[in-house]
Design a protein around this motif. Structure first.
Motif, mmCIF file in Angstrom:
data_model
loop_
_atom_site.group_PDB
_atom_site.id
_atom_site.type_symbol
_atom_site.label_atom_id
_atom_site.label_comp_id
_atom_site.label_asym_id
_atom_site.label_seq_id
_atom_site.Cartn_x
_atom_site.Cartn_y
_atom_site.Cartn_z
ATOM 1 N N LEU A 139 0.831 -1.202 0.000
ATOM 2 C CA LEU A 139 0.000 0.000 0.000
ATOM 3 C C LEU A 139 0.866 1.253 0.000
ATOM 4 O O LEU A 139 0.577 2.224 -0.721
ATOM 5 C CB LEU A 139 -0.921 0.000 1.223
ATOM 6 N N GLU A 140 1.936 1.244 0.785
ATOM 7 C CA GLU A 140 2.859 2.379 0.805
ATOM 8 C C GLU A 140 3.511 2.564 -0.563
ATOM 9 O O GLU A 140 3.701 3.692 -1.030
ATOM 10 C CB GLU A 140 3.929 2.169 1.874
ATOM 11 N N LEU A 141 3.834 1.447 -1.203
ATOM 12 C CA LEU A 141 4.441 1.503 -2.531
ATOM 13 C C LEU A 141 3.477 2.109 -3.551
ATOM 14 O O LEU A 141 3.866 2.973 -4.346
ATOM 15 C CB LEU A 141 4.854 0.101 -2.973
ATOM 16 N N THR A 142 2.231 1.673 -3.527
ATOM 17 C CA THR A 142 1.254 2.203 -4.483
ATOM 18 C C THR A 142 0.956 3.680 -4.222
ATOM 19 O O THR A 142 0.699 4.439 -5.164
ATOM 20 C CB THR A 142 -0.052 1.395 -4.438
ATOM 21 N N ASP A 143 1.002 4.091 -2.964
ATOM 22 C CA ASP A 143 0.801 5.509 -2.646
ATOM 23 C C ASP A 143 1.902 6.357 -3.279
ATOM 24 O O ASP A 143 1.633 7.419 -3.870
ATOM 25 C CB ASP A 143 0.785 5.728 -1.132
ATOM 26 N N GLU A 144 3.142 5.906 -3.148
ATOM 27 C CA GLU A 144 4.265 6.633 -3.740
ATOM 28 C C GLU A 144 4.173 6.621 -5.264
ATOM 29 O O GLU A 144 4.466 7.618 -5.927
ATOM 30 C CB GLU A 144 5.591 6.016 -3.287
ATOM 31 N N TYR A 145 3.760 5.492 -5.800
ATOM 32 C CA TYR A 145 3.600 5.389 -7.253
ATOM 33 C C TYR A 145 2.552 6.380 -7.755
ATOM 34 O O TYR A 145 2.759 7.066 -8.765
ATOM 35 C CB TYR A 145 3.195 3.966 -7.636
ATOM 36 N N ASN A 146 1.430 6.470 -7.058
ATOM 37 C CA ASN A 146 0.358 7.371 -7.485
ATOM 38 C C ASN A 146 0.789 8.835 -7.436
ATOM 39 O O ASN A 146 0.386 9.639 -8.280
ATOM 40 C CB ASN A 146 -0.884 7.156 -6.614
ATOM 41 N N LYS A 147 1.617 9.180 -6.458
ATOM 42 C CA LYS A 147 2.110 10.554 -6.368
ATOM 43 C C LYS A 147 3.019 10.882 -7.552
ATOM 44 O O LYS A 147 2.897 11.942 -8.169
ATOM 45 C CB LYS A 147 2.867 10.754 -5.058
ATOM 46 N N SER A 148 3.935 9.970 -7.850
ATOM 47 C CA SER A 148 4.836 10.207 -8.982
ATOM 48 C C SER A 148 4.067 10.167 -10.295
ATOM 49 O O SER A 148 4.373 10.906 -11.233
ATOM 50 C CB SER A 148 5.967 9.172 -9.001
ATOM 51 N N LEU A 149 3.041 9.310 -10.359
ATOM 52 C CA LEU A 149 2.200 9.228 -11.553
ATOM 53 C C LEU A 149 1.507 10.557 -11.819
ATOM 54 O O LEU A 149 1.486 11.043 -12.961
ATOM 55 C CB LEU A 149 1.157 8.121 -11.378
ATOM 56 N N GLU A 150 0.966 11.158 -10.783
ATOM 57 C CA GLU A 150 0.251 12.429 -10.937
ATOM 58 C C GLU A 150 1.178 13.527 -11.443
ATOM 59 O O GLU A 150 0.842 14.269 -12.375
ATOM 60 C CB GLU A 150 -0.372 12.838 -9.604
ATOM 61 N N TYR A 151 2.365 13.622 -10.837
ATOM 62 C CA TYR A 151 3.295 14.675 -11.253
ATOM 63 C C TYR A 151 3.833 14.418 -12.660
ATOM 64 O O TYR A 151 3.858 15.326 -13.506
ATOM 65 C CB TYR A 151 4.458 14.768 -10.269
ATOM 66 N N ALA A 152 4.258 13.181 -12.910
ATOM 67 C CA ALA A 152 4.840 12.858 -14.214
ATOM 68 C C ALA A 152 3.818 13.029 -15.336
ATOM 69 O O ALA A 152 4.159 13.480 -16.434
ATOM 70 C CB ALA A 152 5.381 11.432 -14.208
ATOM 71 N N THR A 153 2.564 12.697 -15.065
ATOM 72 C CA THR A 153 1.517 12.858 -16.073
ATOM 73 C C THR A 153 1.308 14.332 -16.410
ATOM 74 O O THR A 153 1.120 14.696 -17.576
ATOM 75 C CB THR A 153 0.193 12.242 -15.586
ATOM 76 N N SER A 154 1.351 15.186 -15.400
ATOM 77 C CA SER A 154 1.189 16.624 -15.647
ATOM 78 C C SER A 154 2.338 17.164 -16.492
ATOM 79 O O SER A 154 2.134 18.003 -17.372
ATOM 80 C CB SER A 154 1.102 17.386 -14.319
#
Length: 231
Positions: A139-154
């Protein structure tokens, strides 16, 4: 009210080249003009540029596509245009892309570390609440992934496909899903260790998760190297 600015005024303020060429039909009886910057045509979002009595008139909103901030003051019936230095814009772009690469690289490393942990967890099956520990770490891993996903997508949406960010995100998504499946298989194995087929599948799944996460790290570094070192 539609606010127009002549090309001569634009050239007075803007250091990048803007040129008007060829008509594209009429707007309220005036020939439409194509406006370009460095060879790329500016997008017409509202009123187009026109040739008015021999003068080329360009809507001031088009300046926004050149990085300018445009503010209309109705009380003084005036427009305030703030132009950004082109080099500053390039620096902002490079910094944003590099930050995206760094964040994606960190996520790659975290995925790899979790995949490596799965091998270690196979030797810790007697630890109380190990399944809960697995779920918490993932869960901690997916949380970090989602944060980087949001920034990288922008960043990808702003600067385009040449960054390779979309390819990195697609690869990360696949390996994260694969690692999650390996985690679930490990939880099943904890209660069915005598099942040779499950044991074999788990070993192969752990191996593939580690190998693919290593490839992700190399892949992200390759894109960063291509973008910044070989420019």
């Amino acid at each position: 009210m539609k606010k127009l600015l002549t090309v001569t005024m634009i050239l007075f303020f803007i250091t990048s080249s803007v040129n008007a060429s060829s008509t594209r039909g009429d707007f309220e009886g005036n020939p439409i003009v194509s406006v370009k910057t460095n060879g790329s045509e500016l997008k017409v979002e509202d009123v187009p540029a026109i040739n008015y009595n021999g003068r080329t008139m360009v809507p001031i909103y088009m300046l926004k596509q050149l990085g300018a901030d445009v503010a209309w003051d109705d009380s003084t019936y005036s427009v305030n245009v703030t132009l950004k230095n082109e080099q500053t814009q390039n620096n902002v772009k490079e910094t944003s892309i590099m930050n995206a690469y760094n964040w994606l690289s960190d996520t790659d490393m975290q995925i790899y570390m979790f995949a490596s942990k799965l091998q270690q967890y196979m030797d810790l099956d007697q630890v109380p609440n190990l399944k809960d520990l697995l779920d918490r770490d993932y869960l901690e891993l997916t949380d970090e992934y989602n944060k980087s996903l949001e920034y990288a997508t922008s960043v990808y949406k702003q600067y385009g496909a040449e960054t390779g960010i979309n390819e990195i995100l697609a690869s990360q998504s696949k390996i994260l899903e694969s690692v999650g499946q390996t985690k679930e298989l490990l939880k099943i194995w904890m209660t069915r260790k005598s099942d040779a087929q499950i044991s074999s599948s788990l070993q192969m799944s752990v191996f593939n998760s580690i190998e693919n996460s290593q490839k992700n790290i190399i892949n992200t570094n390759k894109y960063a190297h291509t973008t910044f070192v070989q420019k």
